[in-house]
Design an enzyme around this catalytic site. Sequence first.
Site, PDB file in Angstrom:
ATOM      1  N   ASN A 170      12.587  22.345  22.218  1.00 34.47           N
ATOM      2  CA  ASN A 170      12.681  23.729  22.708  1.00 34.47           C
ATOM      3  C   ASN A 170      13.843  23.836  23.676  1.00 34.47           C
ATOM      4  O   ASN A 170      14.287  22.849  24.246  1.00 34.47           O
ATOM      5  CB  ASN A 170      11.418  24.090  23.485  1.00 34.47           C
ATOM      6  CG  ASN A 170      10.366  24.670  22.596  1.00 34.47           C
ATOM      7  OD1 ASN A 170       9.518  23.949  22.114  1.00 34.47           O
ATOM      8  ND2 ASN A 170      10.423  25.954  22.358  1.00 34.47           N
ATOM      9  N   HIS A 230      13.565  26.832  19.507  1.00 35.95           N
ATOM     10  CA  HIS A 230      14.091  25.469  19.489  1.00 35.95           C
ATOM     11  C   HIS A 230      15.611  25.564  19.498  1.00 35.95           C
ATOM     12  O   HIS A 230      16.193  26.541  19.027  1.00 35.95           O
ATOM     13  CB  HIS A 230      13.532  24.718  18.283  1.00 35.95           C
ATOM     14  CG  HIS A 230      12.083  24.356  18.476  1.00 35.95           C
ATOM     15  ND1 HIS A 230      11.694  23.115  18.924  1.00 35.95           N
ATOM     16  CD2 HIS A 230      10.957  25.088  18.346  1.00 35.95           C
ATOM     17  CE1 HIS A 230      10.367  23.100  19.038  1.00 35.95           C
ATOM     18  NE2 HIS A 230       9.895  24.282  18.687  1.00 35.95           N
ATOM     19  N   ARG A 257       3.238  19.490  25.469  1.00 32.53           N
ATOM     20  CA  ARG A 257       2.705  19.530  24.092  1.00 32.53           C
ATOM     21  C   ARG A 257       3.848  19.489  23.072  1.00 32.53           C
ATOM     22  O   ARG A 257       4.062  18.479  22.398  1.00 32.53           O
ATOM     23  CB  ARG A 257       1.834  20.792  23.901  1.00 32.53           C
ATOM     24  CG  ARG A 257       1.005  20.778  22.614  1.00 32.53           C
ATOM     25  CD  ARG A 257       1.773  21.177  21.359  1.00 32.53           C
ATOM     26  NE  ARG A 257       2.391  22.490  21.444  1.00 32.53           N
ATOM     27  CZ  ARG A 257       3.244  22.947  20.544  1.00 32.53           C
ATOM     28  NH1 ARG A 257       3.586  22.222  19.494  1.00 32.53           N
ATOM     29  NH2 ARG A 257       3.802  24.147  20.686  1.00 32.53           N
ATOM     30  N   ASP A 258       4.624  20.558  22.985  1.00 38.05           N
ATOM     31  CA  ASP A 258       5.671  20.635  21.965  1.00 38.05           C
ATOM     32  C   ASP A 258       6.700  19.530  22.186  1.00 38.05           C
ATOM     33  O   ASP A 258       7.238  18.954  21.240  1.00 38.05           O
ATOM     34  CB  ASP A 258       6.350  22.012  22.046  1.00 38.05           C
ATOM     35  CG  ASP A 258       7.091  22.384  20.782  1.00 38.05           C
ATOM     36  OD1 ASP A 258       7.472  21.479  20.021  1.00 38.05           O
ATOM     37  OD2 ASP A 258       7.305  23.580  20.548  1.00 38.05           O
ATOM     38  N   CYS A 265       9.149  19.622  16.263  1.00 34.15           N
ATOM     39  CA  CYS A 265       7.924  19.638  15.474  1.00 34.15           C
ATOM     40  C   CYS A 265       7.967  18.488  14.471  1.00 34.15           C
ATOM     41  O   CYS A 265       8.921  18.366  13.712  1.00 34.15           O
ATOM     42  CB  CYS A 265       7.779  20.963  14.729  1.00 34.15           C
ATOM     43  SG  CYS A 265       6.341  20.988  13.647  1.00 34.15           S
ATOM     44  N   HIS A 286       9.896  31.661  21.325  1.00 32.01           N
ATOM     45  CA  HIS A 286       9.703  30.200  21.383  1.00 32.01           C
ATOM     46  C   HIS A 286      10.843  29.612  20.544  1.00 32.01           C
ATOM     47  O   HIS A 286      10.756  29.508  19.332  1.00 32.01           O
ATOM     48  CB  HIS A 286       8.325  29.890  20.790  1.00 32.01           C
ATOM     49  CG  HIS A 286       7.988  28.446  20.671  1.00 32.01           C
ATOM     50  ND1 HIS A 286       7.089  27.815  21.510  1.00 32.01           N
ATOM     51  CD2 HIS A 286       8.390  27.496  19.792  1.00 32.01           C
ATOM     52  CE1 HIS A 286       6.957  26.545  21.145  1.00 32.01           C
ATOM     53  NE2 HIS A 286       7.740  26.323  20.100  1.00 32.01           N
TER      54      HIS A 286
HETATM   55  P1  HMG Z   1      -6.489  17.861   6.868  1.00 30.72           P
HETATM   56  O1  HMG Z   1      -6.142  16.432   6.555  1.00 30.72           O
HETATM   57  O2  HMG Z   1      -6.338  18.869   5.799  1.00 30.72           O
HETATM   58  O3  HMG Z   1      -7.934  18.064   7.499  1.00 30.72           O
HETATM   59  O4  HMG Z   1      -5.611  18.265   8.139  1.00 30.72           O
HETATM   60  P2  HMG Z   1      -9.290  17.322   7.384  1.00 30.72           P
HETATM   61  O5  HMG Z   1     -10.300  18.331   7.848  1.00 30.72           O
HETATM   62  O6  HMG Z   1      -9.439  16.706   6.020  1.00 30.72           O
HETATM   63  O7  HMG Z   1      -9.188  16.171   8.493  1.00 30.72           O
HETATM   64  C1  HMG Z   1      -8.486  14.964   8.323  1.00 30.72           C
HETATM   65  C2  HMG Z   1      -8.967  13.982   9.387  1.00 30.72           C
HETATM   66  O8  HMG Z   1      -8.597  14.485  10.693  1.00 30.72           O
HETATM   67  C3  HMG Z   1     -10.490  13.836   9.414  1.00 30.72           C
HETATM   68  O9  HMG Z   1     -10.753  12.529   9.887  1.00 30.72           O
HETATM   69  C4  HMG Z   1     -10.922  14.835  10.459  1.00 30.72           C
HETATM   70  O10 HMG Z   1     -12.138  14.515  11.079  1.00 30.72           O
HETATM   71  C5  HMG Z   1      -9.792  14.737  11.460  1.00 30.72           C
HETATM   72  P3  HMG Z   1     -11.341  11.391   8.887  1.00 30.72           P
HETATM   73  O11 HMG Z   1     -12.585  11.966   8.295  1.00 30.72           O
HETATM   74  O12 HMG Z   1     -10.244  11.188   7.865  1.00 30.72           O
HETATM   75  O13 HMG Z   1     -11.532  10.209   9.802  1.00 30.72           O
HETATM   76  N1  HMG Z   1      -9.600  16.002  12.181  1.00 30.72           N
HETATM   77  C6  HMG Z   1      -9.538  16.080  13.511  1.00 30.72           C
HETATM   78  N2  HMG Z   1      -9.643  15.138  14.481  1.00 30.72           N
HETATM   79  C7  HMG Z   1      -9.538  15.571  15.753  1.00 30.72           C
HETATM   80  N3  HMG Z   1      -9.291  16.871  16.083  1.00 30.72           N
HETATM   81  C8  HMG Z   1      -9.183  17.819  15.145  1.00 30.72           C
HETATM   82  C9  HMG Z   1      -9.305  17.438  13.790  1.00 30.72           C
HETATM   83  N4  HMG Z   1      -9.232  18.111  12.620  1.00 30.72           N
HETATM   84  C10 HMG Z   1      -9.424  17.216  11.652  1.00 30.72           C
HETATM   85  N5  HMG Z   1      -8.942  19.082  15.489  1.00 30.72           N
HETATM   86  C11 HMG Z   1      -5.291  19.569  10.117  1.00 30.72           C
HETATM   87  C12 HMG Z   1      -5.673  19.585   8.654  1.00 30.72           C
HETATM   88  C13 HMG Z   1      -5.088  21.019  10.541  1.00 30.72           C
HETATM   89  C14 HMG Z   1      -6.410  18.929  10.937  1.00 30.72           C
HETATM   90  C15 HMG Z   1      -3.984  18.740  10.300  1.00 30.72           C
HETATM   91  O14 HMG Z   1      -3.049  19.238   9.369  1.00 30.72           O
HETATM   92  C16 HMG Z   1      -3.401  18.828  11.674  1.00 30.72           C
HETATM   93  O15 HMG Z   1      -3.989  18.352  12.647  1.00 30.72           O
HETATM   94  N6  HMG Z   1      -2.182  19.413  11.781  1.00 30.72           N
HETATM   95  C17 HMG Z   1      -1.529  19.600  13.059  1.00 30.72           C
HETATM   96  C18 HMG Z   1      -0.054  19.441  12.885  1.00 30.72           C
HETATM   97  C19 HMG Z   1       0.627  19.651  14.213  1.00 30.72           C
HETATM   98  O16 HMG Z   1       0.056  19.434  15.277  1.00 30.72           O
HETATM   99  N7  HMG Z   1       1.910  20.076  14.160  1.00 30.72           N
HETATM  100  C20 HMG Z   1       2.677  20.308  15.346  1.00 30.72           C
HETATM  101  C21 HMG Z   1       2.220  21.473  16.132  1.00 30.72           C
HETATM  102  S1  HMG Z   1       2.777  23.040  15.454  1.00 30.72           S
HETATM  103  C22 HMG Z   1       4.346  23.257  16.150  1.00 30.72           C
HETATM  104  O17 HMG Z   1       4.871  22.373  16.757  1.00 30.72           O
HETATM  105  C23 HMG Z   1       4.998  24.617  16.017  1.00 30.72           C
HETATM  106  C24 HMG Z   1       4.950  25.433  17.307  1.00 30.72           C
HETATM  107  O18 HMG Z   1       5.532  24.742  18.370  1.00 30.72           O
HETATM  108  C25 HMG Z   1       5.695  26.763  17.108  1.00 30.72           C
HETATM  109  C26 HMG Z   1       7.100  26.574  16.513  1.00 30.72           C
HETATM  110  O19 HMG Z   1       7.926  25.869  17.108  1.00 30.72           O
HETATM  111  O20 HMG Z   1       7.330  27.151  15.453  1.00 30.72           O
HETATM  112  C27 HMG Z   1       3.505  25.790  17.698  1.00 30.72           C
HETATM  113 MG    MG Z   2       7.649  24.587  18.778  1.00 28.69          MG
END
Ligand code: HMG
Ligand code: MG
Length: 298
Positions: free
Chosen positions: A248, A208, A15-16, A239, A206
């Site tokens: 990571n 990086h 995933r990450d 990320c 966690h």
């Molecule tokens: P948004 O644009 O505010 O939300 O995004 P929305 O509700 O307006 O949705 C936009 C579009 O996405 C829509 O489609 C939704 O249906 C669709 P459209 O109508 O335009 O065709 N949608 C989805 N589709 C599938 N699955 C879903 C989903 N949700 C909405 N679950 C949202 C808000 C939260 C969805 C967006 O910002 C998002 O997906 N963000 C994720 C970002 C991400 O994955 N970042 C990396 C992971 S975090 C990380 O790496 C840190 C970590 O490792 C810890 C660390 O290292 O610190 C965990």
């Molecule tokens: Mg991470």
Amino acid sequence: MSLPKAVRIVEVGPRDGLQNESVSLDVATKVELIHGLADAGLQTIEAGSFVSPKWVPQMAGSDDVFKQLNPSHATYTALIPNMRGLERAIECNVKEIAVFAAASEAFSQKNINCSIDESLEKFKAVTQKAKEHNIAVRGYISCVSGCPYQGDVDHTKVSAVAQYLLEMGCYEISLGDTIGVATPDSIEALLTEILKTIEPEKLAVHLHDTYGQAIANIKQSLIMGISIIDSSVAGLGGCPYAKGASGNVATEHVIQLLNELGIEHGINLEKLNTISRTISQKLGHPAAADNGSKSRLK
Ligand code: HMG
Ligand code: MG
């Protein structure tokens, strides 16, 4: 020096790691990677995320990946941003999810398009519904040691978000140094604050490895009683909403450290090194397994 007898590794590479790679792997290759990691002894593997494919296209095939995983081999977890993500997880019969909040307002906006408080409200509803389906929930906090957009992050804020996630029903909190700026001293200060109110058994780190400090930071965390470590095979990824952040800490490097410290982990390093080389080749990276220098810290 008192260290834990055993450590649980949470493998986040599929995933990450893969969420930030420019090469997108097909479903069969991802499934092969994940089953290989389970065969090497990794018992908890974050196998993908159910986020918006518009935001992170690399994770678009996660539904198909989960449907092909053999659930008897390991616990496969999924990262979930909202109720839509949980619905997808339920459809794929996922038994554990992770929600992800931040300790930095600016990062929360960039990563999930809402404030910290808004995200916590959404995650509370997601966690409640997950419990109704007997799905365990883990909680991440990003930017615990610094934010790419706002700089310093207050340790008391990290502690408050961690408390809130536990109260809503997360069984464990993973503290994310998203951009790899922590040092052993800053990790000590952070954990000292959080351990005032939360037992070490409920905390994971966690880290990086942007500046090569992750192994030293893990050693500091072990000294302070932390026994759950997130890591990514071959040190993959980062990320997409934290530009410049590298992957990571490599799982192979963590295992080498644990071996040197005599801490149990249950993972076959030879098998893991083979997986690391294979996946690195597929992604066009040098293999972390062949770069052991960071693991020589005592
Ligand atoms: P948004 O644009 O505010 O939300 O995004 P929305 O509700 O307006 O949705 C936009 C579009 O996405 C829509 O489609 C939704 O249906 C669709 P459209 O109508 O335009 O065709 N949608 C989805 N589709 C599938 N699955 C879903 C989903 N949700 C909405 N679950 C949202 C808000 C939260 C969805 C967006 O910002 C998002 O997906 N963000 C994720 C970002 C991400 O994955 N970042 C990396 C992971 S975090 C990380 O790496 C840190 C970590 O490792 C810890 C660390 O290292 O610190 C965990
Ligand atoms: Mg991470």
